[in-house]
Design an enzyme around this catalytic site. Sequence first.
Site, PDB file in Angstrom:
ATOM      1  N   CYS A 106      30.115  67.968  69.005  1.00 19.09           N
ATOM      2  CA  CYS A 106      29.857  69.258  69.627  1.00 19.09           C
ATOM      3  C   CYS A 106      30.600  69.691  70.767  1.00 19.09           C
ATOM      4  CB  CYS A 106      28.165  69.226  69.975  1.00 19.09           C
ATOM      5  SG  CYS A 106      27.501  70.878  70.100  1.00 19.09           S
ATOM      6  N   HIS A 160      25.135  66.615  65.193  1.00 20.15           N
ATOM      7  CA  HIS A 160      25.021  65.613  66.046  1.00 20.15           C
ATOM      8  C   HIS A 160      24.552  64.320  65.493  1.00 20.15           C
ATOM      9  CE1 HIS A 160      25.197  67.783  70.125  1.00 20.15           C
ATOM     10  NE2 HIS A 160      24.999  68.496  69.313  1.00 20.15           N
ATOM     11  N   GLU A 181      24.355  61.562  66.305  1.00 15.78           N
ATOM     12  CA  GLU A 181      23.736  60.473  67.338  1.00 15.78           C
ATOM     13  C   GLU A 181      22.281  60.729  67.394  1.00 15.78           C
ATOM     14  OE1 GLU A 181      25.380  63.120  68.169  1.00 15.78           O
ATOM     15  OE2 GLU A 181      24.943  63.849  70.202  1.00 15.78           O
TER      16      GLU A 181
END
Lengths: 243, 95
Positions: A104, A213, A215
């Site tokens: 991002c 994302h 994560e």
Amino acid sequence: MRTDAPAPAPGASGSGPGLGRIGVVTFPGSLDDRDAARAVRLAGGEPVALWHREKDIRQVDAVVLPGGFSYGDYLRCGAIARFSPVMQTVIEQARIGMPVLGICNGFQVLCESHLLPGALTRNDHLHFICRDQRLRIENANTPWTVDYEQGQEITVPIKNNEGGYVAAERTLDALEAEGRIVLRYAGSNPNGSRRDIAGITNEAGNVVGLMPHPEHAVEELTGPTTEGLGFFTSVLKSLVAAS
Amino acid sequence: MPRVVVDVMLKPEILDPQGQAVQRALPRLGFEGITDVRQGKRFELEVEGPVDDAALARIREMAETFLANTVIEDFTVRVAEQPAAGPSADAGAVA
């Protein structure tokens, strides 16, 4: 917030031979550095906190540039972060092959650093978007994607306001021809990215940038899936293979 | 203090959703006859010392490496008109 020896991950032995040291950079305005560090730990690696004002990247094997709003995104997303002391070293190391993943805002920083071509622009519909997004793995050969299959579909969150990937037509053609599109939006395109591009890699393949994302999709409790973990297990596997 | 203006605009081929949103709002507000709007950024730089060729070259370098992302943006550099001074010296457009 810099520790030399982060606590071993639950579930990870913390002493195995393949333990990679993965640096996670914190810029002022980074939001997802803790999540990225946790994803590294859950994958079995050793997260190492890196501070934007220090050139020293403490002998890490790879670096993650996390999401957020580095330096407040003043001027342009990633434009100021690109000139930070830590990025001078990251850019230098990336050019000689160190794996770097930008997520991002980290992707925006990599484009501003000219480690990746193109730029991220305002979403075509002008709205901030936050949703779980289906993605297709287009290149499972980068150090960040070897644990996926070519063509595999995964679902991870996206959340951005300036996630529209743009580049000159000839750059887009080259990215396609050279297999440098790592990830594409599947289903619907959330932000007007050219050719549904959600992630790309550099010519050498060691630098990867993604708008989604992974994560945030590493634990059942907090993510829609655990399908993001593969990015972090991939780099650990690649580091072992390269050693 | 002399002032130099750097205008940064998205390249014509890059979609400008902000400009489009403004354009769509205009007729609703009673402003007719505008067929296109592009939104950009303007930097006003106050310069220490004379704005000579060397100073302008440095500002152009600053614009190219930092103020604009030349992948998606064009910029122009010009010396701002000083009150009670002659016409502004246009430093020329740099793309």
